[in-house]
Design a protein around this motif. Sequence first.
Motif, PDB file in Angstrom:
ATOM      1  N   TYR A 147      17.283  51.791  18.440  1.00 10.98           N
ATOM      2  CA  TYR A 147      17.797  52.370  19.680  1.00 10.98           C
ATOM      3  C   TYR A 147      17.624  51.397  20.844  1.00 10.98           C
ATOM      4  O   TYR A 147      16.623  50.687  20.942  1.00 10.98           O
ATOM      5  CB  TYR A 147      17.053  53.664  20.029  1.00 10.98           C
ATOM      6  CG  TYR A 147      17.420  54.829  19.149  1.00 10.98           C
ATOM      7  CD1 TYR A 147      18.671  55.420  19.235  1.00 10.98           C
ATOM      8  CD2 TYR A 147      16.500  55.332  18.230  1.00 10.98           C
ATOM      9  CE1 TYR A 147      19.003  56.488  18.425  1.00 10.98           C
ATOM     10  CE2 TYR A 147      16.824  56.399  17.420  1.00 10.98           C
ATOM     11  CZ  TYR A 147      18.082  56.973  17.520  1.00 10.98           C
ATOM     12  OH  TYR A 147      18.410  58.025  16.712  1.00 10.98           O
ATOM     13  N   MET A 149      17.553  52.169  24.803  1.00  6.47           N
ATOM     14  CA  MET A 149      17.514  53.300  25.716  1.00  6.47           C
ATOM     15  C   MET A 149      18.007  52.872  27.093  1.00  6.47           C
ATOM     16  O   MET A 149      17.760  51.743  27.533  1.00  6.47           O
ATOM     17  CB  MET A 149      16.085  53.823  25.798  1.00  6.47           C
ATOM     18  CG  MET A 149      15.952  55.299  25.986  1.00  6.47           C
ATOM     19  SD  MET A 149      14.240  55.866  25.771  1.00  6.47           S
ATOM     20  CE  MET A 149      14.168  56.029  23.992  1.00  6.47           C
ATOM     21  N   TYR A 170      20.629  55.222  23.318  1.00  9.26           N
ATOM     22  CA  TYR A 170      20.007  56.517  23.536  1.00  9.26           C
ATOM     23  C   TYR A 170      20.044  56.767  25.032  1.00  9.26           C
ATOM     24  O   TYR A 170      19.468  56.008  25.818  1.00  9.26           O
ATOM     25  CB  TYR A 170      18.573  56.555  23.012  1.00  9.26           C
ATOM     26  CG  TYR A 170      17.993  57.953  22.995  1.00  9.26           C
ATOM     27  CD1 TYR A 170      18.101  58.743  21.856  1.00  9.26           C
ATOM     28  CD2 TYR A 170      17.372  58.488  24.119  1.00  9.26           C
ATOM     29  CE1 TYR A 170      17.587  60.034  21.845  1.00  9.26           C
ATOM     30  CE2 TYR A 170      16.864  59.772  24.115  1.00  9.26           C
ATOM     31  CZ  TYR A 170      16.972  60.546  22.970  1.00  9.26           C
ATOM     32  OH  TYR A 170      16.480  61.834  22.953  1.00  9.26           O
ATOM     33  N   TRP A 192      11.336  57.243  20.059  1.00  9.83           N
ATOM     34  CA  TRP A 192      10.507  56.172  20.619  1.00  9.83           C
ATOM     35  C   TRP A 192      10.102  55.184  19.535  1.00  9.83           C
ATOM     36  O   TRP A 192      10.088  53.970  19.762  1.00  9.83           O
ATOM     37  CB  TRP A 192       9.251  56.752  21.251  1.00  9.83           C
ATOM     38  CG  TRP A 192       9.410  57.418  22.579  1.00  9.83           C
ATOM     39  CD1 TRP A 192       9.058  58.697  22.906  1.00  9.83           C
ATOM     40  CD2 TRP A 192       9.920  56.842  23.782  1.00  9.83           C
ATOM     41  NE1 TRP A 192       9.335  58.961  24.224  1.00  9.83           N
ATOM     42  CE2 TRP A 192       9.857  57.824  24.792  1.00  9.83           C
ATOM     43  CE3 TRP A 192      10.434  55.580  24.109  1.00  9.83           C
ATOM     44  CZ2 TRP A 192      10.281  57.606  26.097  1.00  9.83           C
ATOM     45  CZ3 TRP A 192      10.859  55.347  25.408  1.00  9.83           C
ATOM     46  CH2 TRP A 192      10.779  56.350  26.391  1.00  9.83           C
ATOM     47  N   THR A 195      12.727  52.515  18.921  1.00  9.92           N
ATOM     48  CA  THR A 195      13.358  51.932  20.098  1.00  9.92           C
ATOM     49  C   THR A 195      13.025  50.449  20.193  1.00  9.92           C
ATOM     50  O   THR A 195      11.859  50.058  20.083  1.00  9.92           O
ATOM     51  CB  THR A 195      12.905  52.662  21.372  1.00  9.92           C
ATOM     52  OG1 THR A 195      13.385  54.012  21.329  1.00  9.92           O
ATOM     53  CG2 THR A 195      13.426  51.983  22.626  1.00  9.92           C
ATOM     54  N   VAL A 198      14.171  49.249  26.396  1.00  9.36           N
ATOM     55  CA  VAL A 198      14.596  50.244  27.376  1.00  9.36           C
ATOM     56  C   VAL A 198      15.071  49.502  28.617  1.00  9.36           C
ATOM     57  O   VAL A 198      14.361  48.652  29.164  1.00  9.36           O
ATOM     58  CB  VAL A 198      13.442  51.196  27.750  1.00  9.36           C
ATOM     59  CG1 VAL A 198      13.875  52.153  28.858  1.00  9.36           C
ATOM     60  CG2 VAL A 198      12.976  51.973  26.525  1.00  9.36           C
ATOM     61  N   PHE A 228       7.969  48.544  21.873  1.00  8.25           N
ATOM     62  CA  PHE A 228       9.292  48.144  22.352  1.00  8.25           C
ATOM     63  C   PHE A 228       9.131  47.354  23.647  1.00  8.25           C
ATOM     64  O   PHE A 228       8.018  47.146  24.146  1.00  8.25           O
ATOM     65  CB  PHE A 228      10.223  49.350  22.523  1.00  8.25           C
ATOM     66  CG  PHE A 228       9.774  50.385  23.528  1.00  8.25           C
ATOM     67  CD1 PHE A 228       9.977  50.211  24.904  1.00  8.25           C
ATOM     68  CD2 PHE A 228       9.166  51.564  23.106  1.00  8.25           C
ATOM     69  CE1 PHE A 228       9.574  51.174  25.819  1.00  8.25           C
ATOM     70  CE2 PHE A 228       8.759  52.530  24.018  1.00  8.25           C
ATOM     71  CZ  PHE A 228       8.964  52.333  25.390  1.00  8.25           C
TER      72      PHE A 228
END
Length: 417
Positions: A147, A149, A170, A192, A195, A198, A228
């Motif tokens: 992912y 984010m 995400y 999470w 991930t 972010v 992450f």
Amino acid sequence: MVHGARLLLPVALIYPNKVNNKSQQPRLDRLGAYPFERLKALFAGSHGNTELDHIDAGAGEPRLPLPAFVAPTLQQQLAGFSKYPSTIGGMELRTAIAAWLVRRYGLSDVNPSTQVLSANGTREALFAIAHALVNPDAEKLSGRKAYVMMPNPMYQIYLGAAYTAGAEPYLLACNHQTGFAPDLSNVPDEVWADTALVYVCSPSNPTGWIADEAYYAELLALADKHDFYVVSDECYSEIYWADKPAGLMQVAENLGREGFSRCLVMNSLSKRSALPGMRSGLIAGDAELIKRFSKLRSYTGPATPLPLQHVAAAAWSDEPHVQAHLEVYRQSLEAFFDVYGGDIPAGSFFVWLPVSNDEAFSLAAYQQQNVTILPGSYLGAEDAQGINPGSGYVRAALVDGPDAAAELARRLKQVRV
């Protein structure tokens, strides 16, 4: 570090009927039209009101006078156009960037050799970073993609970066209920855990929300727990209404994170110095991530021409022009909301206005008032429930000074849908 190697819930349980079908498409095919291409299509066959001068509040393109040092510095360095520039940026520029970061955020030290890169604007850097930090084999290892984010609505580069890097976006809804903050509290641990990175945008494009130190601290704690990285887009850091925004590197150092671990920050002269045509920005933070990204950019990253690097170094070293610009933006925000009504956003030079139908309102604003603004839905994406948090809003950029901002407000108040 390998992301996506853990056994997780099937994607369909999190994004039913959304990811399952679309994730099998070729990566480029998943990219929709860019917001301004969509705007052209919306306006196709329509004409602005020719009785009024056009106001272009669609793009976030500062239109303030050039700082006084730009022309003479460029003139002195013209010979540099005959030399190849490095993708990492010359030492003069990286030293100027490091010094600015130390001054701006009260940092103890930033090493220009290992913790700073030059960017050819931050657009390419924000896009390319996902390709450096996402494991493209994650799906083969775990049966699902890693992912990436991001806030929703967002600067659409984040979305394109996730898709083309082979990740699954995400989306963190930013709406009135959350104060336009990307809500971290409702993300499942299973997400999470898989991930890769972010994206944070503070001050936010388009909503004007600003992340405080507590928000960054919470995110960094989650990054340590779930392995992450945090990429902070701080391009609007010098445009704010009241309180100077905190930065990711500042918070990281305050928390005692040695070497800004897991953190990358990107910033630009486009907004800070009203020099969007310079295509010059910075990448700074964790030395290991800088090293990794530098390797990728040695193959793919466009380099800023040497004469422009000298101008950029001068820009990062000069503060009076930044303060002058900030005063213009504050006056513009005040002029707009004195006429339009509502609350002034905490940061950036955008206004994020609720309307009944964002596409219909944008088209009517063009036809009736010769104003170009951007439908909010073009800056968002549908979530698993088919909800686009950008729908029902329009974004307008206050980039032409306070008189134009007041006139923009007067015209938008007259739009009828």
